[in-house]
Design an enzyme around this catalytic site. Structure first.
Site: not given
Length: 99
Positions: A22, A41, A76
């Site tokens: 990430h 986010y 993903w």
């Protein structure tokens, strides 16, 4: 804006790998999130409980839900299946929280 919060899990032995993947997320995934109205986010890792706490502001539920059908999101999810519990469609197991 609609504010959402949800929890997911990360495998106990995968904290570092989860964070590595990430940092940063794929640029094309970030672009899809933005183009579908997702803002601010953020995901936080609770190492003691192997939990991920996520928040996001969205413009509409319809646009947010459409992210799941994009090719980049599908890739993903598959990429992340070895570091976190996943549903049969490879989406992460998650629970939406109520405010």
């Amino acid at each position: 804006m609609i504010r959402k919060a949800f929890v997911m899990q990360v495998n106990p032995d995968a904290h570092e790998e989860y964070q590595r993947r990430h940092n940063p997320i794929w640029p094309e995934l970030e672009a899809v999130l933005k183009s579908h109205g997702a803002h601010n986010y953020a995901i936080y890792l609770d190492k003691a409980r192997n939990l991920l706490f996520a928040t996001v502001e969205i413009e509409s539920e319809e646009r947010w839900n459409a992210v799941a059908s994009t090719d980049v999101c599908q890739r993903w999810w598959k990429y992340m299946t070895d570091v976190m519990p996943a549903n049969p469609d490879n989406s992460p197991v998650s629970s939406e929280l109520q405010g």
